[in-house]
Enzyme design. Structure first.
Site, PDB file in Angstrom:
ATOM      1  N   GLU A 439       0.865  -1.180   0.000  1.00 23.69           N
ATOM      2  CA  GLU A 439       0.000   0.000   0.000  1.00 23.69           C
ATOM      3  C   GLU A 439       0.901   1.230   0.000  1.00 23.69           C
ATOM      4  OE1 GLU A 439      -4.267  -0.550   2.212  1.00 23.69           O
ATOM      5  OE2 GLU A 439      -2.531  -0.663   3.511  1.00 23.69           O
ATOM      6  N   ASN A 477      -6.458  -2.394   6.354  1.00 28.15           N
ATOM      7  CA  ASN A 477      -6.718  -2.493   7.797  1.00 28.15           C
ATOM      8  C   ASN A 477      -7.972  -1.734   8.219  1.00 28.15           C
ATOM      9  OD1 ASN A 477      -4.665  -4.244   8.444  1.00 28.15           O
ATOM     10  ND2 ASN A 477      -3.168  -2.625   8.773  1.00 28.15           N
TER      11      ASN A 477
END
Length: 680
Positions: A439, A477
């Site tokens: 990411e 997340n």
């Protein structure tokens, strides 16, 4: 530019494809090849044909721009029959990769010559389909059932040397002399008859080979439809004449290509490529040269990050606060590399070269010349700000400063530096030397060049990069949190940990949330005070149940770490629920799915609303490559599209009272559901 050209080498007709970048078998290529084969048939002076490609590769497969559109004639199966039917030998001259339709073309030729560096494969299974131009029928007739199963069902290409061993390649040519050696070989076989047509060969299989293959690969194939269809097609090559086998192949591919699984796998194929494109970032954005890298933190994550760069020949300086931690970190890197040698992924010489590029240090001064420094320290804002304040002073002007944070605000971290435009997030996934996802978190002030450089670097270290905006947990997340919260709440309300995990396993995840927690260790971040029991995890840790490593967590484990549901854990959970005044009840699989998975889709929709992900397919890439979402379900957003966004909204409304006071439906999700739209 004419894509297919021909030239005469005496009595050999050389047919040349020049269709960059990968000589894909689009309509113009197929049409040109058909015309060249017809010309060879009509010319009595031509004794043999060589088919070769310009550029970096032989035909590397179908033209992906034609996917989902009606195919123009000649279609590939018909073209290959014309090649094979020619009464003059046709030689495929292979360099680079012969993949999918490219290998099927080579199989329709009477002979195959390849350079040693070439790779040959039929990877269609990875798109949820099977080779549809005779590959499942021709390959077993050339190499036998066992090798064909490995190549077609496994989908991984093999090197030319291995291909020569199994009979797929007839001759290896010198790397710099393929064209000439292929022509010489064509002359050599010009008068040999009968021609070795693959369709006329008998496919052979050792007794029990199919059963043994299924047993050996059961875990890998679980949940996927295409591998079993591939096996059925190869079995047809053994049991049936060529024409009937082709009918089986065509029937199976026709069914697969319209399946949700194949649509999902093809979606991920295109999504992965789309993720590399950054909206609003000009293609000519200048890149910052990165010739050396610094890594702060020599723990599991820091060591794994360092390995990515060492393995491609980039020197790494790794920094720790204490000598013992530094030595331990370097030891883990060496051990990981030793395992790579053991498994055959690297040679001793490659490992020595990589380790020689590693410089361990205890001083920030040694990071002064690094072009990129990645921080991988404890996930705490105060600690990270302290590190970046020191790093800002130590790093040279123009160096990129990256944080490997999983959750924290990248802009707040950047604020302690005098160069916020050079700061961004590079969130690697553990183990960082293995996991493919990265990411890349774009801060409010991150410059275009810094972002473009991070994306280009990701490709160099063989990562799949997805751009995320700054928010708590970014894409992955952030979506994991509602799932984990609901899983934790469900066991308090009466679901067993094994019930929740079973729903995840049945869905296709490699592990359920409680298996995963036990594997990681329940004591991560535990305060170590057995009298403080504010969560179920703390209650389990207080009883010495730390997960797999202690023989018990949410499950009980035997000496082989095989899990069984734990009456002790279930008692602890029930007592905790009673103390909190939560009544226990029977909970259905459907409720587990709706509360754990639909909430993820809802959070994904919010991420899109806020512009924290560029596109829905980027979210799917994050979840497939970072969190074990089954690729045959295409990621959470594609899966939601397939089951219907109205289904998701209705399920969330049904569960609304149980989802907690902080839950709210995404307006984007609701609007799309009402209009009958999809995310992708």
């Amino acid at each position: 530019m004419t894509i297919i050209t021909t030239e005469r080498a005496g009595d050999v007709l050389v047919v040349i494809s020049n269709n960059p970048p990968v000589n894909a078998l689009g309509h113009a290529v197929r049409d040109g090849l058909a015309k060249a084969i017809d010309a060879a048939a009509a010319d009595p002076a031509i004794k043999a044909v060589v088919i070769r490609c310009e550029g970096r590769t032989f035909f590397a497969g179908a033209d992906i721009t034609e996917f989902g559109k009606p195919m123009k004639d000649p279609q590939l199966p018909e073209l290959l029959e014309r090649i094979e039917a020619l009464d003059k030998p046709v030689v495929a001259a292979i360099h680079g990769t012969a993949l999918g339709g490219g290998l099927e073309t080579a199989l329709a030729c009477h002979y195959r010559v390849a350079v040693p560096s070439a790779k040959l494969g039929l990877p269609e299974v990875k798109l949820g389909i099977l080779p549809g131009a005779g590959g499942t029928q021709r390959l077993p007739r050339v190499v036998g059932a066992e090798a064909a199963l490995e190549m077609i069902v496994g989908g991984a290409p093999i090197g030319a040397k291995k291909a020569a061993e199994v009979g797929l390649v007839d001759r290896l040519a010198a790397e710099d002399n393929l064209a000439a050696e292929a022509i010489a070989f064509a002359r050599e076989v010009a008068d040999k008859r009968p021609l070795p047509r693959t369709s006329e060969r008998k496919a052979v299989a050792e007794p029990g080979v199919f059963e043994a293959f299924r047993a050996k690969n059961a875990k890998k194939m679980k949940g996927f439809e295409a591998p079993e269809a591939c096996i059925e097609a190869i079995q047809a090559a053994i049991d049936l004449p060529f024409r009937e086998g082709l009918e089986v192949e065509r029937r199976l591919i026709a069914k697969l290509i319209v399946s949700d699984q194949s649509k999902a796998q093809r979606h991920i194929f295109f999504a992965e490529r789309a993720a590399a494109k950054v909206d609003g970032l000009p293609a000519d954005t200048p890149l910052i040269p990165v010739k050396s890298v610094g890594v702060i933190g020599a723990g599991t994550m820091g060591g794994g990050i360092a390995m990515n760069f060492l393995s491609i020949g980039v020197p790494v300086t790794i920094l720790e606060a204490e000598q013992a931690a530094l030595d331990r970190g370097v030891g883990v890197i060496a051990k990981n590399y030793a395992n790579n040698v053991k498994s055959g992924r690297m040679t001793e010489a490659q490992v020595e070269k990589a380790m020689a590029l590693l410089k361990p240090t205890l001083s920030y001064d040694d990071l002064a010349q690094a072009d990129l420094v990645i921080e991988a320290v404890f996930e705490n804002m105060d600690v990270k700000k302290e590190v970046f304040a020191r790093l800002d002073k130590a790093a040279k002007p123009g160096a990129i400063l990256a944080t490997n944070t999983s959750y924290l605000d990248v802009d707040e971290i950047a604020s302690v530096t005098a160069r916020p435009e050079y700061v961004l997030g590079m969130h690697f996934f553990s183990p960082a030397n293995v996991m493919k996802l990265l990411e890349v978190v774009r801060g409010a002030k991150t410059s275009d060049s810094v972002l473009a450089t991070a994306m280009a670097l990701a490709k160099q270290i063989r990562k799949i990069a997805v751009v995320a905006g700054v928010c708590h947990g970014f894409i992955g997340n952030r979506m994991l949190k509602p799932r984990q919260d609901q899983a934790g709440q469900l066991i308090l309300e009466g679901a067993k940990p094994s019930d929740v995990d079973r729903v995840f396993l049945d869905f296709g995840f490699p592990m359920g949330p409680f298996q995963l927690a036990d594997l990681a260790g329940l004591d991560i971040g535990w305060h170590r005070d057995p009298t403080r029991r504010e969560t179920v995890r703390e209650a389990l840790c207080a009883e010495g149940r730390l997960g797999q490593k202690s023989g018990g967590g949410f499950y009980d484990y035997d000496e082989k770490r095989q899990r069984t549901p734990s009456p002790v854990a279930e008692r602890i959970i029930a007592e905790f629920a009673a103390a909190k005044g939560i009544p226990q009840r029977q909970i259905s699989d459907e409720e587990i799915r709706e509360r754990c998975l639909y909430t993820m889709v809802n959070e994904g929709a919010k991420i899109l609303e806020e512009g924290k992900a560029q596109r829905a397919s980027d979210i799917d890439v994050v979840w497939v490559y970072g969190y074990g979402w089954p690729v045959y379900r295409g990621g959470p957003m594609l899966w939601a599209d397939q089951i219907g966004l109205k289904t998701v909204v209705d399920g969330l409304k049904r569960q609304a009272d149980r989802l907690g006071p902080d839950f709210s439906l995404s307006p984007l999700l609701v609007a799309k559901a009402e209009k009958g739209e999809t995310f992708n």
